[in-house]
Write an enzyme that holds these catalytic residues in place. Structure first.
Site, PDB file in Angstrom:
ATOM      1  N   ASP A   1     -27.991  16.684 -56.743  1.00 48.31           N
ATOM      2  CA  ASP A   1     -28.112  17.975 -56.558  1.00 48.31           C
ATOM      3  C   ASP A   1     -28.120  18.454 -54.853  1.00 48.31           C
ATOM      4  OD1 ASP A   1     -30.722  16.882 -56.381  1.00 48.31           O
ATOM      5  OD2 ASP A   1     -31.564  18.929 -56.478  1.00 48.31           O
ATOM      6  N   GLU A   2     -27.439  19.492 -54.787  1.00 47.11           N
ATOM      7  CA  GLU A   2     -27.461  20.058 -53.378  1.00 47.11           C
ATOM      8  C   GLU A   2     -27.143  19.121 -52.040  1.00 47.11           C
ATOM      9  OE1 GLU A   2     -31.104  23.587 -53.846  1.00 47.11           O
ATOM     10  OE2 GLU A   2     -31.807  21.357 -53.701  1.00 47.11           O
ATOM     11  N   ALA A   3     -26.279  18.404 -52.423  1.00 44.40           N
ATOM     12  CA  ALA A   3     -25.543  17.306 -51.407  1.00 44.40           C
ATOM     13  C   ALA A   3     -24.799  18.147 -50.606  1.00 44.40           C
ATOM     14  CB  ALA A   3     -25.105  16.195 -52.331  1.00 44.40           C
ATOM     15  N   HIS A   4     -25.275  19.249 -49.834  1.00 43.64           N
ATOM     16  CA  HIS A   4     -24.233  20.243 -49.010  1.00 43.64           C
ATOM     17  C   HIS A   4     -23.810  19.388 -47.707  1.00 43.64           C
ATOM     18  CE1 HIS A   4     -25.796  22.874 -51.713  1.00 43.64           C
ATOM     19  NE2 HIS A   4     -27.014  23.181 -51.363  1.00 43.64           N
TER      20      HIS A   4
ATOM     21  N   HIS B   1     -30.906  14.771 -50.129  1.00 48.73           N
ATOM     22  CA  HIS B   1     -32.265  14.775 -50.379  1.00 48.73           C
ATOM     23  C   HIS B   1     -32.861  13.603 -50.258  1.00 48.73           C
ATOM     24  CE1 HIS B   1     -33.103  18.704 -52.472  1.00 48.73           C
ATOM     25  NE2 HIS B   1     -32.070  18.656 -52.934  1.00 48.73           N
TER      26      HIS B   1
END
Length: 533
Positions: free
Chosen positions: A338-341, A275
Protein backbone atom coordinates in the site's frame (compact mmCIF):
# COMPACT_ATOMS: atom_id res chain seq x y z
CA UNK A 1 -29.41 11.38 22.18
CA UNK A 2 -28.53 8.97 24.99
CA UNK A 3 -31.52 7.07 26.30
CA UNK A 4 -32.56 7.83 29.89
CA UNK A 5 -32.26 4.35 31.35
CA UNK A 6 -33.73 5.30 34.72
CA UNK A 7 -37.13 5.80 33.12
CA UNK A 8 -36.95 3.42 30.16
CA UNK A 9 -38.78 0.11 30.70
CA UNK A 10 -37.03 -3.16 29.95
CA UNK A 11 -39.51 -4.10 27.23
CA UNK A 12 -37.31 -2.87 24.31
CA UNK A 13 -34.45 -5.13 25.39
CA UNK A 14 -36.73 -8.16 25.62
CA UNK A 15 -38.25 -7.37 22.22
CA UNK A 16 -34.78 -6.91 20.77
CA UNK A 17 -33.79 -10.38 21.89
CA UNK A 18 -36.99 -11.88 20.51
CA UNK A 19 -36.47 -10.12 17.20
CA UNK A 20 -32.98 -11.57 17.01
CA UNK A 21 -34.32 -15.08 17.51
CA UNK A 22 -37.05 -14.51 14.93
CA UNK A 23 -34.45 -13.26 12.45
CA UNK A 24 -32.53 -16.49 12.94
CA UNK A 25 -35.60 -18.32 11.66
CA UNK A 26 -36.37 -20.40 14.77
CA UNK A 27 -38.62 -19.42 17.67
CA UNK A 28 -40.16 -21.58 20.34
CA UNK A 29 -42.69 -20.40 22.90
CA UNK A 30 -42.17 -21.35 26.50
CA UNK A 31 -38.68 -19.94 27.10
CA UNK A 32 -38.18 -18.40 30.53
CA UNK A 33 -39.00 -14.65 30.42
CA UNK A 34 -35.87 -12.50 30.45
CA UNK A 35 -37.36 -10.20 33.07
CA UNK A 36 -37.68 -12.87 35.78
CA UNK A 37 -35.43 -12.41 38.79
CA UNK A 38 -32.08 -14.17 38.36
CA UNK A 39 -33.21 -15.60 35.03
CA UNK A 40 -30.42 -16.57 32.62
CA UNK A 41 -29.54 -14.42 29.65
CA UNK A 42 -31.79 -15.06 26.64
CA UNK A 43 -30.35 -17.80 24.45
CA UNK A 44 -29.93 -15.46 21.50
CA UNK A 45 -28.22 -12.64 23.41
CA UNK A 46 -24.85 -13.47 21.87
CA UNK A 47 -22.35 -11.62 19.69
CA UNK A 48 -21.82 -12.66 16.91
CA UNK A 49 -25.48 -13.60 16.36
CA UNK A 50 -25.82 -17.38 16.00
CA UNK A 51 -27.14 -18.88 12.78
CA UNK A 52 -30.07 -20.62 14.50
CA UNK A 53 -31.54 -20.19 17.98
CA UNK A 54 -34.31 -22.39 19.40
CA UNK A 55 -35.01 -21.38 23.02
CA UNK A 56 -37.06 -23.59 25.31
CA UNK A 57 -36.94 -26.00 28.18
CA UNK A 58 -35.36 -25.84 31.60
CA UNK A 59 -32.15 -23.90 32.12
CA UNK A 60 -29.02 -25.69 33.30
CA UNK A 61 -27.39 -24.53 36.51
CA UNK A 62 -23.68 -24.98 37.16
CA UNK A 63 -23.17 -26.19 40.73
CA UNK A 64 -20.37 -27.55 42.90
CA UNK A 65 -21.10 -30.98 41.48
CA UNK A 66 -20.70 -29.94 37.84
CA UNK A 67 -17.86 -31.48 35.86
CA UNK A 68 -16.46 -30.77 32.41
CA UNK A 69 -16.67 -33.95 30.36
CA UNK A 70 -14.31 -34.09 27.37
CA UNK A 71 -13.23 -36.52 24.70
CA UNK A 72 -9.95 -38.22 25.53
CA UNK A 73 -7.95 -36.28 22.94
CA UNK A 74 -5.34 -33.60 23.67
CA UNK A 75 -7.11 -30.83 21.75
CA UNK A 76 -10.51 -31.39 23.36
CA UNK A 77 -8.95 -31.73 26.80
CA UNK A 78 -7.14 -28.46 26.14
CA UNK A 79 -10.43 -26.71 25.33
CA UNK A 80 -12.00 -28.22 28.44
CA UNK A 81 -9.12 -26.99 30.57
CA UNK A 82 -9.47 -23.51 29.02
CA UNK A 83 -13.18 -23.44 29.90
CA UNK A 84 -12.59 -24.71 33.42
CA UNK A 85 -9.88 -22.08 33.85
CA UNK A 86 -12.44 -19.37 33.13
CA UNK A 87 -15.18 -20.82 35.34
CA UNK A 88 -13.28 -21.94 38.45
CA UNK A 89 -12.13 -18.56 39.86
CA UNK A 90 -15.57 -16.92 39.69
CA UNK A 91 -17.74 -19.89 40.67
CA UNK A 92 -15.38 -21.30 43.28
CA UNK A 93 -16.30 -24.78 42.03
CA UNK A 94 -13.72 -27.52 41.26
CA UNK A 95 -15.18 -28.34 37.80
CA UNK A 96 -12.98 -31.42 37.28
CA UNK A 97 -12.15 -32.61 33.76
CA UNK A 98 -13.40 -36.13 33.07
CA UNK A 99 -13.80 -38.37 30.03
CA UNK A 100 -16.76 -40.35 31.39
CA UNK A 101 -20.09 -39.88 33.18
CA UNK A 102 -23.22 -37.97 32.28
CA UNK A 103 -24.59 -34.49 32.84
CA UNK A 104 -22.56 -31.38 33.50
CA UNK A 105 -20.83 -29.70 30.57
CA UNK A 106 -19.86 -32.06 27.73
CA UNK A 107 -17.49 -31.07 24.90
CA UNK A 108 -17.68 -33.69 22.16
CA UNK A 109 -16.42 -34.18 18.60
CA UNK A 110 -18.79 -35.98 16.25
CA UNK A 111 -19.63 -36.19 12.59
CA UNK A 112 -22.16 -33.61 11.48
CA UNK A 113 -22.89 -30.71 9.20
CA UNK A 114 -20.81 -28.29 11.26
CA UNK A 115 -17.96 -27.49 8.87
CA UNK A 116 -14.52 -26.60 10.17
CA UNK A 117 -15.74 -24.09 12.77
CA UNK A 118 -19.42 -24.71 13.43
CA UNK A 119 -21.00 -26.24 16.52
CA UNK A 120 -24.26 -27.15 18.22
CA UNK A 121 -24.93 -26.11 21.82
CA UNK A 122 -27.83 -27.69 23.71
CA UNK A 123 -28.79 -26.68 27.24
CA UNK A 124 -31.31 -28.45 29.44
CA UNK A 125 -31.96 -29.43 33.02
CA UNK A 126 -29.33 -32.20 32.93
CA UNK A 127 -26.46 -30.27 31.41
CA UNK A 128 -24.94 -28.43 28.47
CA UNK A 129 -23.54 -30.26 25.44
CA UNK A 130 -21.37 -28.64 22.78
CA UNK A 131 -20.82 -30.79 19.70
CA UNK A 132 -18.63 -29.99 16.70
CA UNK A 133 -16.78 -31.87 13.99
CA UNK A 134 -13.48 -30.05 14.63
CA UNK A 135 -11.81 -28.58 17.72
CA UNK A 136 -12.18 -25.01 16.44
CA UNK A 137 -15.95 -25.48 16.49
CA UNK A 138 -15.87 -26.64 20.11
CA UNK A 139 -13.76 -23.62 21.03
CA UNK A 140 -16.22 -21.24 19.37
CA UNK A 141 -19.07 -23.00 21.15
CA UNK A 142 -17.28 -22.36 24.44
CA UNK A 143 -17.24 -18.62 23.62
CA UNK A 144 -21.01 -18.76 23.16
CA UNK A 145 -21.37 -20.59 26.49
CA UNK A 146 -19.34 -17.84 28.19
CA UNK A 147 -21.73 -15.19 26.89
CA UNK A 148 -24.77 -17.15 28.09
CA UNK A 149 -23.44 -17.09 31.65
CA UNK A 150 -23.64 -13.97 33.84
CA UNK A 151 -20.86 -11.45 33.12
CA UNK A 152 -19.44 -11.97 36.61
CA UNK A 153 -18.21 -15.37 35.42
CA UNK A 154 -15.28 -13.49 33.86
CA UNK A 155 -14.01 -12.21 37.22
CA UNK A 156 -11.01 -13.79 38.90
CA UNK A 157 -12.48 -13.93 42.42
CA UNK A 158 -15.44 -15.93 43.76
CA UNK A 159 -18.79 -14.36 42.86
CA UNK A 160 -22.26 -15.18 44.24
CA UNK A 161 -23.92 -16.62 41.11
CA UNK A 162 -26.28 -18.34 40.34
CA UNK A 163 -24.69 -19.73 37.18
CA UNK A 164 -27.56 -20.56 34.81
CA UNK A 165 -27.59 -21.18 31.07
CA UNK A 166 -30.93 -20.74 29.29
CA UNK A 167 -32.55 -23.89 27.94
CA UNK A 168 -32.65 -24.58 24.22
CA UNK A 169 -30.43 -25.24 21.23
CA UNK A 170 -28.06 -23.09 19.17
CA UNK A 171 -26.77 -24.34 15.82
CA UNK A 172 -24.07 -22.12 14.43
CA UNK A 173 -21.39 -21.83 11.79
CA UNK A 174 -19.57 -18.88 10.22
CA UNK A 175 -20.61 -17.00 7.11
CA UNK A 176 -16.98 -16.37 6.12
CA UNK A 177 -13.86 -18.43 6.72
CA UNK A 178 -11.61 -15.38 7.21
CA UNK A 179 -12.52 -13.21 10.21
CA UNK A 180 -9.56 -11.09 11.10
CA UNK A 181 -8.16 -8.30 13.19
CA UNK A 182 -4.90 -6.48 12.54
CA UNK A 183 -2.64 -5.01 15.19
CA UNK A 184 0.01 -2.52 14.12
CA UNK A 185 3.04 -3.18 16.32
CA UNK A 186 5.30 -1.02 14.14
CA UNK A 187 4.16 2.57 14.75
CA UNK A 188 4.14 1.77 18.48
CA UNK A 189 5.59 -1.48 19.77
CA UNK A 190 3.44 -3.78 21.90
CA UNK A 191 4.87 -6.49 24.12
CA UNK A 192 4.11 -10.20 23.95
CA UNK A 193 1.83 -9.85 26.98
CA UNK A 194 -0.10 -7.00 25.33
CA UNK A 195 -0.56 -9.01 22.13
CA UNK A 196 -1.75 -12.03 24.14
CA UNK A 197 -4.30 -9.84 25.89
CA UNK A 198 -5.68 -8.72 22.52
CA UNK A 199 -5.76 -12.32 21.30
CA UNK A 200 -7.98 -13.26 24.25
CA UNK A 201 -10.31 -10.39 23.43
CA UNK A 202 -10.50 -11.45 19.78
CA UNK A 203 -11.22 -15.08 20.70
CA UNK A 204 -14.34 -14.11 22.67
CA UNK A 205 -15.89 -12.92 19.38
CA UNK A 206 -14.78 -15.86 17.23
CA UNK A 207 -12.08 -13.95 15.33
CA UNK A 208 -9.77 -16.53 13.72
CA UNK A 209 -7.02 -14.47 12.02
CA UNK A 210 -4.50 -12.18 13.75
CA UNK A 211 -2.73 -9.97 11.21
CA UNK A 212 0.47 -8.55 12.74
CA UNK A 213 1.88 -5.49 10.96
CA UNK A 214 5.54 -6.18 11.76
CA UNK A 215 7.35 -3.52 9.74
CA UNK A 216 6.88 0.07 8.69
CA UNK A 217 8.77 3.33 8.36
CA UNK A 218 8.90 3.74 12.13
CA UNK A 219 10.06 0.29 13.21
CA UNK A 220 11.06 -3.27 12.30
CA UNK A 221 9.67 -5.64 14.93
CA UNK A 222 10.95 -9.17 14.21
CA UNK A 223 14.45 -10.62 14.55
CA UNK A 224 15.90 -11.44 11.14
CA UNK A 225 19.16 -13.35 11.54
CA UNK A 226 20.45 -12.73 8.03
CA UNK A 227 19.89 -8.97 8.38
CA UNK A 228 20.32 -8.39 12.14
CA UNK A 229 20.31 -4.57 12.09
CA UNK A 230 16.69 -4.60 10.93
CA UNK A 231 15.61 -5.37 14.50
CA UNK A 232 18.47 -4.01 16.57
CA UNK A 233 18.64 -0.65 14.79
CA UNK A 234 15.48 -0.48 12.67
CA UNK A 235 13.41 -1.53 15.68
CA UNK A 236 15.02 0.87 18.12
CA UNK A 237 12.40 3.61 17.94
CA UNK A 238 8.73 4.32 17.23
CA UNK A 239 6.32 7.20 16.61
CA UNK A 240 7.22 10.08 18.89
CA UNK A 241 10.76 8.84 19.48
CA UNK A 242 10.14 6.14 22.10
CA UNK A 243 12.48 3.19 22.57
CA UNK A 244 10.55 0.86 20.25
CA UNK A 245 11.41 -2.81 20.52
CA UNK A 246 11.24 -6.06 18.60
CA UNK A 247 10.31 -9.70 19.08
CA UNK A 248 12.96 -12.37 19.28
CA UNK A 249 12.16 -15.46 17.28
CA UNK A 250 11.25 -17.24 20.50
CA UNK A 251 8.84 -14.43 21.43
CA UNK A 252 7.23 -14.49 18.00
CA UNK A 253 6.78 -18.27 18.31
CA UNK A 254 5.21 -17.68 21.72
CA UNK A 255 2.66 -15.32 20.15
CA UNK A 256 1.95 -17.79 17.35
CA UNK A 257 1.51 -20.65 19.83
CA UNK A 258 -0.75 -18.63 22.10
CA UNK A 259 -2.89 -17.55 19.15
CA UNK A 260 -3.17 -21.19 18.03
CA UNK A 261 -4.39 -22.16 21.50
CA UNK A 262 -7.25 -19.68 20.93
CA UNK A 263 -7.78 -20.97 17.36
CA UNK A 264 -6.38 -17.88 15.68
CA UNK A 265 -3.94 -18.09 12.78
CA UNK A 266 -1.19 -15.45 12.70
CA UNK A 267 -0.78 -13.56 9.41
CA UNK A 268 2.58 -11.72 9.52
CA UNK A 269 3.05 -8.65 7.36
CA UNK A 270 6.29 -7.19 6.01
CA UNK A 271 5.18 -4.08 4.13
CA UNK A 272 7.00 -3.60 0.81
CA UNK A 273 8.15 -1.83 -1.35
CA UNK A 274 6.96 1.31 0.48
CA UNK A 275 6.66 1.81 4.24
CA UNK A 276 10.28 0.62 4.45
CA UNK A 277 12.25 3.45 6.06
CA UNK A 278 13.23 1.30 9.06
CA UNK A 279 14.85 -1.20 6.68
CA UNK A 280 16.41 1.51 4.52
CA UNK A 281 17.89 3.18 7.60
CA UNK A 282 19.34 -0.13 8.77
CA UNK A 283 21.11 -1.04 5.51
CA UNK A 284 22.47 1.58 3.11
CA UNK A 285 22.71 -0.93 0.25
CA UNK A 286 18.91 -1.19 0.08
CA UNK A 287 18.77 2.45 -1.07
CA UNK A 288 19.23 3.34 -4.74
CA UNK A 289 21.79 6.01 -3.84
CA UNK A 290 23.58 3.80 -1.29
CA UNK A 291 22.91 6.27 1.51
CA UNK A 292 20.90 5.26 4.57
CA UNK A 293 18.26 7.78 5.69
CA UNK A 294 17.82 8.56 9.38
CA UNK A 295 15.35 6.65 11.51
CA UNK A 296 11.85 8.09 11.29
CA UNK A 297 9.49 8.80 14.18
CA UNK A 298 6.76 10.83 12.45
CA UNK A 299 3.48 9.73 10.88
CA UNK A 300 3.75 10.70 7.21
CA UNK A 301 3.38 7.96 4.59
CA UNK A 302 4.44 7.31 1.02
CA UNK A 303 8.00 8.70 1.13
CA UNK A 304 10.05 5.48 1.24
CA UNK A 305 10.77 2.74 -1.27
CA UNK A 306 13.05 -0.21 -1.67
CA UNK A 307 15.32 0.07 -4.72
CA UNK A 308 13.51 -2.04 -7.28
CA UNK A 309 16.35 -2.32 -9.89
CA UNK A 310 18.93 -3.66 -7.37
CA UNK A 311 19.38 -7.42 -6.98
CA UNK A 312 20.15 -6.94 -3.29
CA UNK A 313 16.50 -5.93 -2.82
CA UNK A 314 15.40 -9.43 -3.81
CA UNK A 315 18.14 -11.08 -1.76
CA UNK A 316 16.73 -9.10 1.18
CA UNK A 317 13.14 -10.06 0.38
CA UNK A 318 14.08 -13.71 -0.02
CA UNK A 319 15.89 -13.83 3.33
CA UNK A 320 13.13 -12.02 5.22
CA UNK A 321 10.35 -14.14 3.73
CA UNK A 322 12.32 -17.36 4.25
CA UNK A 323 12.94 -16.69 7.92
CA UNK A 324 9.43 -15.44 8.65
CA UNK A 325 7.78 -18.31 6.78
CA UNK A 326 9.82 -20.78 8.82
CA UNK A 327 8.47 -19.22 12.03
CA UNK A 328 4.85 -19.10 10.85
CA UNK A 329 2.74 -22.27 10.55
CA UNK A 330 -0.21 -20.36 9.09
CA UNK A 331 -1.15 -20.24 5.43
CA UNK A 332 -0.59 -16.57 4.65
CA UNK A 333 2.26 -14.10 4.42
CA UNK A 334 1.28 -10.48 3.84
CA UNK A 335 3.63 -8.38 1.70
CA UNK A 336 1.86 -5.03 2.11
CA UNK A 337 2.01 -3.02 -1.10
CA UNK A 338 0.00 0.00 0.00
CA UNK A 339 0.87 3.68 -0.36
CA UNK A 340 3.98 3.02 -2.46
CA UNK A 341 3.88 6.61 -3.70
CA UNK A 342 7.66 6.79 -4.13
CA UNK A 343 7.72 3.72 -6.37
CA UNK A 344 6.81 4.17 -10.02
CA UNK A 345 3.98 2.02 -11.35
CA UNK A 346 6.32 0.02 -13.58
CA UNK A 347 8.71 -0.57 -10.69
CA UNK A 348 5.81 -1.56 -8.45
CA UNK A 349 4.62 -4.18 -10.93
CA UNK A 350 8.19 -5.45 -11.38
CA UNK A 351 8.67 -5.71 -7.63
CA UNK A 352 5.42 -7.59 -7.02
CA UNK A 353 6.10 -9.92 -9.95
CA UNK A 354 9.43 -10.87 -8.39
CA UNK A 355 8.42 -11.06 -4.71
CA UNK A 356 5.19 -13.02 -4.99
CA UNK A 357 6.99 -16.16 -6.26
CA UNK A 358 9.35 -15.91 -3.28
CA UNK A 359 6.36 -16.19 -0.94
CA UNK A 360 5.11 -19.23 -2.85
CA UNK A 361 8.59 -20.80 -2.78
CA UNK A 362 8.44 -20.90 1.00
CA UNK A 363 5.01 -22.47 1.06
CA UNK A 364 2.81 -19.47 1.81
CA UNK A 365 -0.15 -17.82 0.12
CA UNK A 366 0.37 -14.15 -0.79
CA UNK A 367 -1.70 -11.49 0.88
CA UNK A 368 -1.39 -7.82 0.06
CA UNK A 369 -3.30 -4.58 0.36
CA UNK A 370 -5.65 -4.06 -2.56
CA UNK A 371 -3.09 -2.08 -4.56
CA UNK A 372 -1.71 -5.52 -5.39
CA UNK A 373 -4.55 -5.79 -7.91
CA UNK A 374 -2.83 -3.03 -9.92
CA UNK A 375 0.01 -5.48 -10.60
CA UNK A 376 -0.41 -9.19 -11.38
CA UNK A 377 -1.80 -10.98 -8.31
CA UNK A 378 -0.45 -14.52 -7.99
CA UNK A 379 -2.86 -17.40 -8.38
CA UNK A 380 -4.73 -17.83 -5.10
CA UNK A 381 -3.60 -14.48 -3.68
CA UNK A 382 -5.77 -12.50 -1.27
CA UNK A 383 -6.15 -8.74 -1.70
CA UNK A 384 -7.18 -6.73 1.36
CA UNK A 385 -9.52 -3.92 0.33
CA UNK A 386 -9.17 -0.81 2.50
CA UNK A 387 -10.97 1.76 0.36
CA UNK A 388 -13.78 4.06 1.46
CA UNK A 389 -17.06 5.34 0.08
CA UNK A 390 -14.92 7.98 -1.62
CA UNK A 391 -12.59 5.56 -3.40
CA UNK A 392 -12.68 6.14 -7.16
CA UNK A 393 -14.79 3.96 -9.39
CA UNK A 394 -11.67 3.08 -11.39
CA UNK A 395 -9.87 1.77 -8.31
CA UNK A 396 -12.89 -0.25 -7.23
CA UNK A 397 -13.27 -1.64 -10.76
CA UNK A 398 -9.63 -2.76 -10.67
CA UNK A 399 -10.28 -4.71 -7.49
CA UNK A 400 -13.51 -6.21 -8.84
CA UNK A 401 -11.77 -7.25 -12.05
CA UNK A 402 -9.10 -9.06 -10.08
CA UNK A 403 -11.80 -10.79 -8.02
CA UNK A 404 -13.49 -11.98 -11.21
CA UNK A 405 -10.14 -13.40 -12.30
CA UNK A 406 -9.74 -15.44 -9.13
CA UNK A 407 -8.16 -13.13 -6.55
CA UNK A 408 -9.81 -13.50 -3.14
CA UNK A 409 -10.89 -10.40 -1.23
CA UNK A 410 -10.74 -9.61 2.47
CA UNK A 411 -12.79 -6.50 3.18
CA UNK A 412 -11.44 -3.80 5.50
CA UNK A 413 -13.15 -0.59 4.36
CA UNK A 414 -11.37 2.14 6.28
CA UNK A 415 -14.48 4.24 6.88
CA UNK A 416 -16.20 1.21 8.41
CA UNK A 417 -13.78 -1.09 10.20
CA UNK A 418 -10.49 0.78 10.64
CA UNK A 419 -10.62 0.74 14.42
CA UNK A 420 -8.20 3.66 14.74
CA UNK A 421 -10.66 6.12 13.22
CA UNK A 422 -12.07 8.55 15.79
CA UNK A 423 -15.64 7.91 16.90
CA UNK A 424 -16.42 11.64 17.05
CA UNK A 425 -14.45 14.85 16.69
CA UNK A 426 -13.93 14.81 20.46
CA UNK A 427 -12.28 11.38 20.59
CA UNK A 428 -8.80 11.94 22.01
CA UNK A 429 -7.18 8.94 20.29
CA UNK A 430 -7.18 8.00 16.62
CA UNK A 431 -7.14 9.77 13.28
CA UNK A 432 -9.77 11.15 10.91
CA UNK A 433 -8.43 10.70 7.39
CA UNK A 434 -11.22 8.21 6.55
CA UNK A 435 -13.84 10.17 8.51
CA UNK A 436 -15.50 9.77 11.88
CA UNK A 437 -16.72 6.20 12.44
CA UNK A 438 -19.40 5.74 15.09
CA UNK A 439 -20.59 2.30 16.14
CA UNK A 440 -23.62 2.11 13.86
CA UNK A 441 -21.63 3.10 10.79
CA UNK A 442 -18.99 0.51 11.60
CA UNK A 443 -21.64 -2.24 11.82
CA UNK A 444 -24.24 -1.23 9.27
CA UNK A 445 -22.93 -2.62 5.98
CA UNK A 446 -22.99 -6.00 4.27
CA UNK A 447 -19.75 -7.60 3.04
CA UNK A 448 -21.76 -9.58 0.50
CA UNK A 449 -22.76 -6.57 -1.58
CA UNK A 450 -20.22 -3.96 -0.51
CA UNK A 451 -18.17 -4.09 -3.74
CA UNK A 452 -20.65 -4.07 -6.60
CA UNK A 453 -19.77 -6.68 -9.21
CA UNK A 454 -17.43 -8.74 -7.05
CA UNK A 455 -18.43 -12.43 -7.21
CA UNK A 456 -19.81 -13.74 -3.94
CA UNK A 457 -17.26 -16.57 -3.63
CA UNK A 458 -14.42 -14.05 -4.01
CA UNK A 459 -15.35 -12.42 -0.68
CA UNK A 460 -13.33 -14.48 1.79
CA UNK A 461 -14.15 -12.41 4.84
CA UNK A 462 -13.68 -9.28 6.90
CA UNK A 463 -10.76 -7.83 8.85
CA UNK A 464 -10.72 -4.93 11.31
CA UNK A 465 -7.29 -3.22 11.28
CA UNK A 466 -6.03 -1.19 14.23
CA UNK A 467 -3.21 1.20 13.33
CA UNK A 468 -1.18 2.50 16.24
CA UNK A 469 0.09 5.98 15.37
CA UNK A 470 -1.79 7.33 18.42
CA UNK A 471 -1.97 4.17 20.54
CA UNK A 472 0.60 3.31 23.20
CA UNK A 473 -1.10 1.09 25.79
CA UNK A 474 -3.50 -1.83 26.08
CA UNK A 475 -6.06 0.65 27.42
CA UNK A 476 -5.71 2.61 24.16
CA UNK A 477 -6.23 -0.58 22.14
CA UNK A 478 -9.33 -1.49 24.13
CA UNK A 479 -10.92 1.95 23.84
CA UNK A 480 -10.59 2.08 20.06
CA UNK A 481 -11.52 -1.58 19.48
CA UNK A 482 -14.55 -1.68 21.76
CA UNK A 483 -17.38 -1.51 20.94
CA UNK A 484 -16.61 -1.65 17.19
CA UNK A 485 -14.63 -4.91 17.08
CA UNK A 486 -17.59 -7.15 18.02
CA UNK A 487 -19.56 -5.67 15.12
CA UNK A 488 -16.81 -6.51 12.65
CA UNK A 489 -16.72 -10.02 14.10
CA UNK A 490 -20.47 -10.35 13.59
CA UNK A 491 -20.19 -9.20 9.98
CA UNK A 492 -17.72 -12.02 9.39
CA UNK A 493 -19.53 -14.73 11.33
CA UNK A 494 -23.30 -14.24 11.31
CA UNK A 495 -25.76 -14.93 8.46
CA UNK A 496 -26.87 -11.86 6.54
CA UNK A 497 -30.44 -12.55 7.70
CA UNK A 498 -29.51 -11.71 11.30
CA UNK A 499 -28.04 -8.33 10.37
CA UNK A 500 -30.14 -5.62 12.00
CA UNK A 501 -28.83 -2.60 13.87
CA UNK A 502 -31.80 -2.29 16.18
CA UNK A 503 -31.47 -5.81 17.54
CA UNK A 504 -27.66 -5.78 17.40
CA UNK A 505 -27.32 -2.68 19.57
CA UNK A 506 -29.34 -4.41 22.29
CA UNK A 507 -27.09 -7.45 22.22
CA UNK A 508 -24.03 -5.19 22.08
CA UNK A 509 -25.19 -3.24 25.13
CA UNK A 510 -25.49 -6.50 27.06
CA UNK A 511 -21.76 -7.08 26.48
CA UNK A 512 -20.76 -4.05 28.56
CA UNK A 513 -20.92 -5.73 32.01
CA UNK A 514 -18.73 -8.52 30.62
CA UNK A 515 -16.15 -5.98 29.44
CA UNK A 516 -16.27 -4.39 32.87
CA UNK A 517 -15.60 -7.77 34.46
CA UNK A 518 -12.70 -8.38 32.07
CA UNK A 519 -11.20 -4.94 32.65
CA UNK A 520 -11.84 -3.81 29.06
CA UNK A 521 -12.39 -0.07 28.81
CA UNK A 522 -14.67 1.01 25.97
CA UNK A 523 -16.32 3.99 24.31
CA UNK A 524 -19.85 4.46 25.65
CA UNK A 525 -21.42 5.45 22.37
CA UNK A 526 -24.73 7.32 22.73
CA UNK A 527 -26.01 5.15 19.88
CA UNK A 528 -26.07 2.08 22.17
CA UNK A 529 -28.55 1.56 25.07
CA UNK A 530 -25.95 0.69 27.69
CA UNK A 531 -27.05 -0.65 31.06
CA UNK A 532 -27.01 1.95 33.82
CA UNK A 533 -25.49 -0.27 36.50
Amino acid sequence: MRRNHSTTPRTPRILGSLLLVAAAGVFTLGAAPAAEAAAPAPLGQVVPAPASVAPGGTPYRITRGTGVRVDATPEVRGIGAYLAGILRPSTGYPLPLTDHGTGGIWLHLAQGDFGAEGYRLHSGADGVTIVASAPAGLFHGVQTLRQLLPPAVEKRTVQPGPWQIAGGTIEDRPRYAYRGAMLDVSRHFFTVAQVKRYIDELALYKINELHLHLSDDQGWRITTDSWPRLATYGGSTEVGGGKGGHYTKAQYREIVSYAASRYLEVVPEIDMPGHTNAALASYAQLNCDGTAPPLYTGTKVGFSSLCVPKQVTYDFANDVVRELAALTPGRYLHIGGDEAHSTSHDDYVTFMDRVQPIVAKYGKTVMGWHQLTGAHPAKGALAQYWGTDGTSAAEKDQVVKAARNGTGLVLSPADRVYLDMKYTKDTKLGTTWAGLVEVQRSYDWDPGDYLAGAPGPAIRGVEAPLWSETLKTSADIDFMAFPRLPGAAELGWSPAATHDWNTYKVRLAAQAPRWDALGIGYYRSPQVPWPTS
